[in-house]
Scaffold this motif. Structure first.
Motif, short mmCIF file in Angstrom:
data_model
loop_
_atom_site.label_atom_id
_atom_site.label_comp_id
_atom_site.label_asym_id
_atom_site.label_seq_id
_atom_site.Cartn_x
_atom_site.Cartn_y
_atom_site.Cartn_z
N HIS A 176 -15.44 14.72 19.89
CA HIS A 176 -14.54 15.82 20.20
C HIS A 176 -13.20 15.42 20.78
CE1 HIS A 176 -17.41 18.95 19.24
NE2 HIS A 176 -18.32 18.15 19.74
N ARG A 177 -13.05 14.18 21.13
CA ARG A 177 -11.80 13.80 21.76
C ARG A 177 -11.09 12.65 21.07
NH1 ARG A 177 -12.14 17.98 23.49
NH2 ARG A 177 -12.15 18.77 25.61
N THR A 178 -11.62 12.21 19.93
CA THR A 178 -10.92 11.12 19.25
C THR A 178 -10.60 11.50 17.82
OG1 THR A 178 -12.87 10.04 18.34
CG2 THR A 178 -12.24 9.40 20.57
N ARG A 179 -9.64 10.77 17.27
CA ARG A 179 -9.23 10.96 15.89
C ARG A 179 -10.41 10.71 14.95
NH1 ARG A 179 -4.65 6.87 14.30
NH2 ARG A 179 -6.30 5.43 14.83
N PHE A 180 -11.16 9.63 15.26
CA PHE A 180 -12.31 9.30 14.42
C PHE A 180 -13.31 10.45 14.39
CE2 PHE A 180 -16.65 7.48 14.20
CZ PHE A 180 -16.61 7.03 12.90
N GLY A 181 -13.54 11.04 15.57
CA GLY A 181 -14.50 12.13 15.65
C GLY A 181 -14.07 13.35 14.87
N LEU A 182 -12.79 13.68 14.96
CA LEU A 182 -12.25 14.83 14.23
C LEU A 182 -12.46 14.64 12.73
CD1 LEU A 182 -10.42 17.46 14.65
CD2 LEU A 182 -8.57 16.02 13.83
N ARG A 183 -12.15 13.44 12.27
CA ARG A 183 -12.28 13.17 10.84
C ARG A 183 -13.74 13.16 10.43
NH1 ARG A 183 -7.73 8.43 9.95
NH2 ARG A 183 -5.96 9.75 10.39
N LEU A 184 -14.59 12.62 11.30
CA LEU A 184 -16.02 12.56 11.01
C LEU A 184 -16.59 13.96 10.86
CD1 LEU A 184 -18.36 10.13 11.34
CD2 LEU A 184 -19.01 11.67 13.15
N ARG A 185 -16.23 14.84 11.79
CA ARG A 185 -16.74 16.21 11.72
C ARG A 185 -16.19 16.91 10.47
NH1 ARG A 185 -14.82 19.30 16.14
NH2 ARG A 185 -13.41 17.62 16.71
N ALA A 186 -14.91 16.62 10.18
CA ALA A 186 -14.29 17.28 9.02
C ALA A 186 -14.97 16.85 7.72
CB ALA A 186 -12.81 16.95 8.97
N VAL A 187 -15.33 15.58 7.63
CA VAL A 187 -15.89 15.09 6.36
C VAL A 187 -17.29 15.64 6.14
CG1 VAL A 187 -17.04 12.92 7.00
CG2 VAL A 187 -15.77 13.06 4.88
N GLY A 188 -17.94 16.06 7.20
CA GLY A 188 -19.25 16.68 7.04
C GLY A 188 -19.14 18.15 6.70
N GLU A 189 -17.98 18.74 6.96
CA GLU A 189 -17.81 20.17 6.69
C GLU A 189 -17.10 20.40 5.36
OE1 GLU A 189 -18.72 22.89 8.34
OE2 GLU A 189 -19.74 21.77 9.91
N ASN A 190 -16.02 19.69 5.14
CA ASN A 190 -15.25 19.88 3.91
C ASN A 190 -14.55 18.58 3.53
OD1 ASN A 190 -13.64 20.64 1.83
ND2 ASN A 190 -12.62 22.32 2.90
N PRO A 191 -15.26 17.72 2.80
CA PRO A 191 -14.66 16.42 2.45
C PRO A 191 -13.37 16.58 1.65
CG PRO A 191 -16.79 16.74 1.35
CD PRO A 191 -16.63 17.86 2.32
N GLY A 192 -13.24 17.70 0.94
CA GLY A 192 -12.00 17.94 0.18
C GLY A 192 -10.80 17.97 1.11
N ALA A 193 -10.96 18.56 2.29
CA ALA A 193 -9.86 18.64 3.25
C ALA A 193 -9.48 17.25 3.73
CB ALA A 193 -10.25 19.52 4.44
N VAL A 194 -10.48 16.40 3.90
CA VAL A 194 -10.22 15.04 4.36
C VAL A 194 -9.53 14.24 3.28
CG1 VAL A 194 -11.36 12.92 5.08
CG2 VAL A 194 -12.15 15.11 5.97
#
Lengths: 322, 498
Positions: A176-194
């Motif tokens: 929740h507080r790092t760039r890596f975490g944001l991207r990790l959560r995003a790729v599990g929700e909508n890889p297209g956005a990533v």
């Protein structure tokens, strides 16, 4: 009735039993939040348990054992990654296959190396993780109530227990507080956005799977070299699956995961301590107590927890849509 | 050119989206070079496109639903490993951009809680946050209401004034004429022409797109209505959340006429169609050819409606009209599964079904004419033709048709419109629901306007115009008065239309 001592003993055992669950659960959390379902937690723990015990028994060094366990688990994680990320295979089937492979492979190699019927030799002093005494534990042990809690419950575990529990806030921070975490959560929700943001979906998912490998490695090593003194066949005993249940129960969140794993650990500890108890005048057989964590797993997975929404892109390989 | 809006127009499947996705590095080109501001630029991936100043708003948004607006904007453009400083910086920039371009959004709202118009603004903000100079929008108005589309065009004009280059991909001729300076036409993967918008006309563009002359005006004779086929009295319908969406509607449709239902999406038209089609329950009285139809769902469902001569082309062909992973012949066979012609005892006679499908897809000009393609592999227009073929070949007395040409290219629109009129001329009744006013005006013999679950009024297409209908759609019945703008806005906001 139970006195403070009994309660502390049960809670102490809860913490120890919850540790491998918690590590495996956090491993699953990283993997699944990145969109890779992982029912091979069990397999990774089992190979890690075997290789850590085997290496610790041969070299006499528990640290070398830990490294071997992590390495074995990471190899399994990479196989899962290769099958489900690179080759876009079915994540569940890959996990099932790894579970069978681990269960058969560990016993086979153990027979070949040690000739003890599929187990490793019992580990002696240097081959196990020893309890560490936290500062002031002895000095404070005389203080009523707080003394025993600090001395017996909080102090006196092996280093891996503390690692496991420190992983909880660390995981939360990373997610929740790092760039890596944001991207990790995003790729599990909508890889297209990533993908359209110019970030590699494949690399992110591999990182998550590798982290899961490392954490499962620690969990397995703890099983064989901390909780027990050596490897026995199928010693994970479904903990990988209970960790998955805890993960769903926790709705894929780290602090909730700790709560869920402690709950399962507590049931395990009670089952171990009371072989048979009487409730309202009816004798409850010990087998029932030992089956409790598994029964709870079934109840939880049957949807008792209410609606748990998994990461939306979970379970599917990423293919650019046309 | 900097500070211009360039249109790219072409039928579905002409290659517009593919071309733009290559510009954005989403797909790789097989051959060819890209020049930006005169310099040759290689775009192997989206990272390179972003670095070259290209931003893209995809037709299907690339947003993380359970992230906040802020997190979506920052994703991939973070400043460092820690998130907090990036988020703070983005929040500040977002406020500035919002003030500058009418792009106000709540940075802390979750994407899943905001409407599509707002989500689109987030996509534009994402591109601006990455300092895009060239903004590509792929079919941006497909999901918007007319009011939202107008807002979008105001934003685009504001961006243009700031020197941004905008590429607008669309198949709607009106949008091209309204906002672009130059326009390129694509047909079957080739750029067929690039012209100045001011020097062209919708008819010329349509011809360039389709490769032949297209009649933009639907050519139809006078209706010869006869007996009432469908009559609806005091119909009330609730949606899945229990909210009443149809509030006491009465209407009738006669054989040989098309009744058009106009209205902004979400004013109860969908529920009306679903009740008539038998996939939703309601209260009130409906008669079909003089016989009453049960509305409680106990005695009558979609299947018995079909047997009574009602055919239904649903509004959302992906969700209700087709199973996308099934073959064309299976999709054409839905609803006919109990037909004796296709059954041998307990087994289905799939050969017979396929033979008939071949005939139907040839008749309805479905391309490719291959019944072994899955529905997913057809373009939007051809998918719709599959649905229309299935429903019209039933030879119904009443056709319910919702958004018949949504996401359909011009050539197919023309074909579908002709089919609907041919059905009318064969003496059948048609109930048409569409949010496209042009379509309603072109096809209908009578027009009823729905607003907030009620019919605001009925008009004849020859005696009304877009302005009057627009006011009725906004819930204003006093169409002679000067439009009280605040009331329109308030009414639209109430129904979620604005």
């Amino acid at each position: 009735m139970m006195d403070l001592n009994t309660i502390i003993q049960i809670l102490d055992s809860t913490i120890r039993l919850a540790t491998p669950l918690l590590l495996a659960c956090l491993a699953g959390l990283f993997s699944e939040r990145a969109g890779v379902f992982d029912i091979g937690l069990e397999a990774k723990m089992l190979v890690a348990a075997f290789f850590s015990a085997a290496v610790a028994a041969t070299t006499g060094s528990v640290w070398l054992g830990l490294c071997a366990g992590i390495a074995a688990s990471v190899v399994f994680a990479l196989i899962h990654g290769l099958a489900s990320i690179t080759f876009r295979g079915d994540q569940l089937i890959s996990g099932v296959a790894l579970n069978f492979l681990a269960s058969g492979m560990t016993v086979l190699i153990a027979r070949d190396w040690f000739n003890e019927g599929g187990r490793t030799p019992a580990l002696i002093d240097g081959g196990r993780f020893q309890p560490i005494t936290l500062p002031f534990a002895e000095a404070l042990s005389g203080v009523p109530v707080l003394g025993p809690i600090y001395h017996d419950l909080i102090s006196g575990h092996s280093i891996l227990v503390y690692v496991a529990f420190l992983m909880v806030p660390l995981t939360w921070y990373v997610l929740h507080r790092t760039r890596f975490g944001l991207r990790l959560r995003a790729v599990g929700e909508n890889p297209g956005a990533v993908d359209t943001a110019g970030i590699s979906v494949v690399r992110l998912r591999y990182s998550a799977v590798l982290i899961a490998g490392v954490l499962c490695g620690i969990a397995g090593a703890y099983l064989a070299t901390g909780l027990a003194a050596g490897f026995v066949r199928d010693m994970t005993a479904g903990r990988g699956f209970i960790a998955l249940a805890a993960l769903i129960f926790a709705k894929w969140r780290p602090w909730y995961a700790m709560g869920a794993c402690l709950l399962f650990g507590l049931l395990d500890a009670i089952g171990n301590r009371y072989q048979s108890i009487e409730l309202l005048g009816i004798a409850v057989p010990g087998q029932f107590m030992q089956a409790l964590p598994y029964i709870l797993t079934v109840v939880i997975l049957a949807g008792f927890v209410g609606k748990a929404i998994p990461p939306r892109a979970g379970g599917a390989a990423y293919v650019k849509e046309r | 050119m900097p500070g211009t809006i360039h249109g790219v127009i072409g039928e579905n499947g002409a290659g517009k989206s593919t071309l733009m996705s290559i510009l954005y590095g989403f797909y790789k080109a097989d051959a060819g070079e890209i020049f930006i501001a005169g310099r040759k630029t290689a775009i192997p991936d989206s990272q390179a496109a972003i670095a070259a100043g290209i931003g893209m708003v995809f037709q299907h948004f690339k947003l993380v639903e359970n992230f906040t607006v802020l997190e979506n904007v920052v994703l991939g453009a973070e400043d460092g490993a820690r998130l907090t400083p990036s988020l703070a910086k983005a929040r500040k920039l977002l406020t500035e951009l919002a003030a500058e371009y009418e792009l106000s959004v709540d940075p802390d709202a979750l994407i899943q809680d905001i409407g599509v118009g707002m989500q689109q603004r987030v996509e534009i903000l994402k591109a601006l946050y990455r300092q895009a100079d060239i903004l590509i929008l792929d079919e941006p108005t497909g999901v918007l209401t007319p009011a939202e589309a107008d807002h979008l065009f105001r934003i685009l004009k504001g961006l243009k004034a700031q020197g941004k280059t905008i590429i607008l991909i669309t198949h709607k001729l009106r949008e091209i004429m309204e906002v672009t300076e130059t326009v390129s036409v694509m047909r079957r993967g080739e750029m067929t022409a690039t012209v100045k918008t001011a020097e062209t006309s919708p008819a010329q563009l349509a011809e360039l797109m389709v490769g032949r002359k297209v009649l933009l005006q639907v050519d139809k004779g006078r209706a010869r209505p006869s007996d009432t086929v469908l009559s609806v009295e005091n119909l009330r319908v609730k949606d899945d959340q229990g909210v009443e969406r149809v509030k006491g509607i009465s209407l009738s449709v006669r054989a040989g006429e098309i009744l058009g239902i106009a209205g902004v999406a979400g004013n109860g038209q969908s529920e009306l169609l679903e009740v008539l089609g038998g996939i939703r329950t309601g209260t009130g009285r409906i008669t079909m050819n003089g016989q009453e139809i049960d509305l409680t769902g106990k005695l009558s469902d979609a299947r018995t409606r079909r047997a009574r001569g009602i055919a239904h082309v649903p509004e959302d062909r992906h969700r209700q009209g087709l199973i996308l992973d099934f073959y064309a012949w299976e999709n054409v066979g839905f609803g006919y599964q109990d037909d004796p012609a296709y059954n041998h005892g307990v087994l289905m006679d799939n050969d017979a079904l396929r033979r008939d499908t071949e005939v139907k897809i040839a008749k309805y000009d479905v391309r490719p004419a291959d019944c072994w393609q899955t529905a997913r592999n057809f373009s939007g227009g051809n998918q719709q033709k599959i649905v229309i073929a299935r429903e019209l070949e039933r030879n119904p007395d009443l056709l319910l048709v919702g958004q018949p040409t949504r996401g359909v290219d011009i050539g197919a629109i023309e074909f579908i419109h002709h089919q609907i009129i041919a059905l009318r001329d064969a003496g059948k009744a048609v109930l048409l629901v569409s949010v496209e006013l042009d379509e309603i005006l072109a096809l209908s013999d009578r027009i009823a306007v729905m607003f907030d679950g009620q019919i605001m009024g009925e008009r004849l297409p020859t005696e009304t115009n877009e302005r009057e209908l627009g006011l009725l759609m906004a819930g204003i019945t006093d169409t002679n008065a000067n439009a009280p703008l605040p009331q329109i806005v308030a009414n639209l906001a109430r129904t979620g239309g604005a």
